[in-house]
Write a protein that holds these residues in place. Structure first.
Motif, PDB file in Angstrom:
ATOM      1  N   MET A   1      30.630  33.921  50.450  1.00  0.00           N
ATOM      2  CA  MET A   1      29.482  33.665  49.630  1.00  0.00           C
ATOM      3  C   MET A   1      29.858  32.676  48.542  1.00  0.00           C
ATOM      4  O   MET A   1      31.007  32.622  48.132  1.00  0.00           O
ATOM      5  N   GLN A   2      28.888  31.881  48.105  1.00  0.00           N
ATOM      6  CA  GLN A   2      29.123  30.928  47.026  1.00  0.00           C
ATOM      7  C   GLN A   2      28.705  31.564  45.707  1.00  0.00           C
ATOM      8  O   GLN A   2      27.651  32.187  45.610  1.00  0.00           O
ATOM      9  N   VAL A   3      29.562  31.400  44.700  1.00  0.00           N
ATOM     10  CA  VAL A   3      29.309  31.960  43.379  1.00  0.00           C
ATOM     11  C   VAL A   3      29.443  30.835  42.358  1.00  0.00           C
ATOM     12  O   VAL A   3      30.407  30.072  42.396  1.00  0.00           O
ATOM     13  N   ASP A   4      28.445  30.723  41.480  1.00  0.00           N
ATOM     14  CA  ASP A   4      28.535  29.760  40.392  1.00  0.00           C
ATOM     15  C   ASP A   4      29.188  30.445  39.207  1.00  0.00           C
ATOM     16  O   ASP A   4      28.771  31.519  38.788  1.00  0.00           O
ATOM     17  N   THR A   5      30.242  29.825  38.685  1.00  0.00           N
ATOM     18  CA  THR A   5      30.947  30.398  37.542  1.00  0.00           C
ATOM     19  C   THR A   5      30.958  29.379  36.410  1.00  0.00           C
ATOM     20  O   THR A   5      30.919  28.170  36.642  1.00  0.00           O
ATOM     21  N   THR A   6      31.015  29.883  35.200  1.00  0.00           N
ATOM     22  CA  THR A   6      31.070  29.003  34.037  1.00  0.00           C
ATOM     23  C   THR A   6      32.437  28.346  33.919  1.00  0.00           C
ATOM     24  O   THR A   6      32.547  27.152  33.668  1.00  0.00           O
ATOM     25  N   ARG A   7      33.499  29.102  34.130  1.00  0.00           N
ATOM     26  CA  ARG A   7      34.869  28.608  33.927  1.00  0.00           C
ATOM     27  C   ARG A   7      35.360  27.743  35.083  1.00  0.00           C
ATOM     28  O   ARG A   7      36.059  26.757  34.876  1.00  0.00           O
ATOM     29  N   PHE A   8      35.018  28.099  36.322  1.00  0.00           N
ATOM     30  CA  PHE A   8      35.600  27.440  37.488  1.00  0.00           C
ATOM     31  C   PHE A   8      34.599  26.617  38.297  1.00  0.00           C
ATOM     32  O   PHE A   8      34.970  26.033  39.309  1.00  0.00           O
ATOM     33  N   GLY A   9      33.324  26.606  37.890  1.00  0.00           N
ATOM     34  CA  GLY A   9      32.300  25.906  38.656  1.00  0.00           C
ATOM     35  C   GLY A   9      31.941  26.713  39.890  1.00  0.00           C
ATOM     36  O   GLY A   9      32.269  27.896  40.002  1.00  0.00           O
ATOM     37  N   PRO A  10      31.282  26.082  40.869  1.00  0.00           N
ATOM     38  CA  PRO A  10      30.934  26.809  42.095  1.00  0.00           C
ATOM     39  C   PRO A  10      32.191  27.090  42.924  1.00  0.00           C
ATOM     40  O   PRO A  10      33.033  26.218  43.090  1.00  0.00           O
ATOM     41  N   ILE A  11      32.301  28.328  43.393  1.00  0.00           N
ATOM     42  CA  ILE A  11      33.454  28.711  44.204  1.00  0.00           C
ATOM     43  C   ILE A  11      32.975  29.498  45.415  1.00  0.00           C
ATOM     44  O   ILE A  11      31.942  30.154  45.377  1.00  0.00           O
ATOM     45  N   GLU A  12      33.746  29.422  46.465  1.00  0.00           N
ATOM     46  CA  GLU A  12      33.477  30.188  47.679  1.00  0.00           C
ATOM     47  C   GLU A  12      34.350  31.439  47.641  1.00  0.00           C
ATOM     48  O   GLU A  12      35.563  31.355  47.450  1.00  0.00           O
ATOM     49  N   ILE A  13      33.721  32.591  47.795  1.00  0.00           N
ATOM     50  CA  ILE A  13      34.424  33.875  47.724  1.00  0.00           C
ATOM     51  C   ILE A  13      34.284  34.587  49.066  1.00  0.00           C
ATOM     52  O   ILE A  13      33.184  34.703  49.600  1.00  0.00           O
ATOM     53  N   SER A  14      35.410  35.070  49.583  1.00  0.00           N
ATOM     54  CA  SER A  14      35.334  35.874  50.803  1.00  0.00           C
ATOM     55  C   SER A  14      35.094  37.327  50.415  1.00  0.00           C
ATOM     56  O   SER A  14      35.467  37.763  49.323  1.00  0.00           O
ATOM     57  N   ASP A  15      34.481  38.068  51.305  1.00  0.00           N
ATOM     58  CA  ASP A  15      34.142  39.460  51.020  1.00  0.00           C
ATOM     59  C   ASP A  15      35.353  40.306  50.667  1.00  0.00           C
ATOM     60  O   ASP A  15      35.264  41.222  49.868  1.00  0.00           O
ATOM     61  N   GLU A  16      36.534  39.999  51.259  1.00  0.00           N
ATOM     62  CA  GLU A  16      37.713  40.822  50.964  1.00  0.00           C
ATOM     63  C   GLU A  16      38.200  40.644  49.531  1.00  0.00           C
ATOM     64  O   GLU A  16      38.991  41.439  49.046  1.00  0.00           O
ATOM     65  N   ASN A  17      37.718  39.610  48.833  1.00  0.00           N
ATOM     66  CA  ASN A  17      38.082  39.418  47.428  1.00  0.00           C
ATOM     67  C   ASN A  17      37.050  40.010  46.471  1.00  0.00           C
ATOM     68  O   ASN A  17      37.188  39.864  45.259  1.00  0.00           O
ATOM     69  N   CYS A  18      36.016  40.661  47.006  1.00  0.00           N
ATOM     70  CA  CYS A  18      34.988  41.290  46.165  1.00  0.00           C
ATOM     71  C   CYS A  18      35.393  42.729  45.865  1.00  0.00           C
ATOM     72  O   CYS A  18      35.795  43.468  46.754  1.00  0.00           O
ATOM     73  N   ILE A  19      35.299  43.088  44.597  1.00  0.00           N
ATOM     74  CA  ILE A  19      35.707  44.417  44.146  1.00  0.00           C
ATOM     75  C   ILE A  19      34.536  45.083  43.457  1.00  0.00           C
ATOM     76  O   ILE A  19      33.881  44.472  42.611  1.00  0.00           O
ATOM     77  N   GLN A  20      34.267  46.318  43.838  1.00  0.00           N
ATOM     78  CA  GLN A  20      33.211  47.110  43.205  1.00  0.00           C
ATOM     79  C   GLN A  20      33.820  47.979  42.113  1.00  0.00           C
ATOM     80  O   GLN A  20      34.775  48.709  42.371  1.00  0.00           O
ATOM     81  N   PHE A  21      33.276  47.881  40.928  1.00  0.00           N
ATOM     82  CA  PHE A  21      33.641  48.749  39.810  1.00  0.00           C
ATOM     83  C   PHE A  21      32.426  49.624  39.530  1.00  0.00           C
ATOM     84  O   PHE A  21      31.552  49.227  38.756  1.00  0.00           O
ATOM     85  N   PRO A  22      32.315  50.788  40.184  1.00  0.00           N
ATOM     86  CA  PRO A  22      31.112  51.620  40.044  1.00  0.00           C
ATOM     87  C   PRO A  22      30.750  51.946  38.596  1.00  0.00           C
ATOM     88  O   PRO A  22      29.582  52.086  38.273  1.00  0.00           O
ATOM     89  N   HIS A  23      31.765  52.037  37.719  1.00  0.00           N
ATOM     90  CA  HIS A  23      31.530  52.352  36.310  1.00  0.00           C
ATOM     91  C   HIS A  23      31.553  51.105  35.440  1.00  0.00           C
ATOM     92  O   HIS A  23      31.495  51.209  34.217  1.00  0.00           O
ATOM     93  N   GLY A  24      31.669  49.928  36.042  1.00  0.00           N
ATOM     94  CA  GLY A  24      31.864  48.719  35.267  1.00  0.00           C
ATOM     95  C   GLY A  24      33.232  48.756  34.600  1.00  0.00           C
ATOM     96  O   GLY A  24      34.107  49.509  34.996  1.00  0.00           O
ATOM     97  N   LEU A  25      33.414  47.929  33.613  1.00  0.00           N
ATOM     98  CA  LEU A  25      34.629  47.932  32.803  1.00  0.00           C
ATOM     99  C   LEU A  25      34.227  48.323  31.390  1.00  0.00           C
ATOM    100  O   LEU A  25      33.110  48.015  30.959  1.00  0.00           O
ATOM    101  N   PRO A  26      35.088  49.007  30.642  1.00  0.00           N
ATOM    102  CA  PRO A  26      34.724  49.384  29.278  1.00  0.00           C
ATOM    103  C   PRO A  26      34.248  48.171  28.471  1.00  0.00           C
ATOM    104  O   PRO A  26      34.934  47.152  28.411  1.00  0.00           O
ATOM    105  N   GLY A  27      33.057  48.299  27.933  1.00  0.00           N
ATOM    106  CA  GLY A  27      32.455  47.203  27.187  1.00  0.00           C
ATOM    107  C   GLY A  27      31.633  46.267  28.054  1.00  0.00           C
ATOM    108  O   GLY A  27      30.875  45.453  27.542  1.00  0.00           O
ATOM    109  N   LEU A  28      31.787  46.367  29.362  1.00  0.00           N
ATOM    110  CA  LEU A  28      31.053  45.523  30.310  1.00  0.00           C
ATOM    111  C   LEU A  28      30.475  46.386  31.430  1.00  0.00           C
ATOM    112  O   LEU A  28      30.480  45.998  32.594  1.00  0.00           O
ATOM    113  N   GLU A  29      29.985  47.553  31.066  1.00  0.00           N
ATOM    114  CA  GLU A  29      29.541  48.531  32.064  1.00  0.00           C
ATOM    115  C   GLU A  29      28.422  48.014  32.960  1.00  0.00           C
ATOM    116  O   GLU A  29      28.275  48.466  34.095  1.00  0.00           O
TER     117      GLU A  29
END
Length: 158
Positions: free
Chosen positions: A1-29
């Protein structure tokens, strides 16, 4: 999938690099979907890039590269909730801050990020009863890793 990022511009991400954080991260829930990016220019750091917010990219590092004796006690209940069957399936990172004055960079050993490499579930664990620093200065350790040839073996450590 293609993802637009502020720091790196548009990038192609494979599904195996996608991580689910069910609780989010502290401060970024509110952000629960991240990908892990390796950028050669920022080694030994990797990036937890939010798939929900293009501007959210957190520098992270494998703490064992800098501190081989780092051994946080993660509650078994956390590992069970993440579906961890074998400790070897856990990738550990610590969130780092690299300010413009990079000699003041720090990492958070008091709240490691765990990633189950088998199911791509992630969680940041706030350790209880620990002796680890929330903002441990790491410039000297990173500099020693880079000048010691660690950058030539980044693939094995990242």
């Amino acid at each position: 999938m293609q993802v637009d990022t502020t720091r790196f511009g548009p990038i192609e991400i494979s599904d195996e690099n996608c991580i689910q954080f069910p609780h989010g991260l502290p401060g970024l829930e509110e952000y629960t979907r991240f990908c892990l990016l390796s950028v050669e220019e920022t080694e030994p750091f990797v990036w937890l890039q939010s798939l929900d917010a293009p501007a959210v990219a957190l520098a992270a590092i494998n703490p064992h590269m800098l501190f081989p004796d780092y051994a946080p006690k993660v509650p078994q209940s956390v590992l069970d909730e993440m579906g961890v069957a074998d400790d070897l399936d856990v990738r550990m990172l610590t969130i780092s801050v690299v300010p413009p004055d990079y000699e003041r960079m720090t990492t958070n050993l008091a709240a490691p990020v765990l990633i189950n490499t088998k199911n791509n579930q992630g969680r940041q664990v706030i350790l209880e009863n620990h002796d680890y620093d929330l903002r441990l200065p790491i410039f000297g350790a990173v500099q020693a890793w880079v000048t010691g040839g660690g950058a030539h073996h980044a693939g094995a450590h990242s």
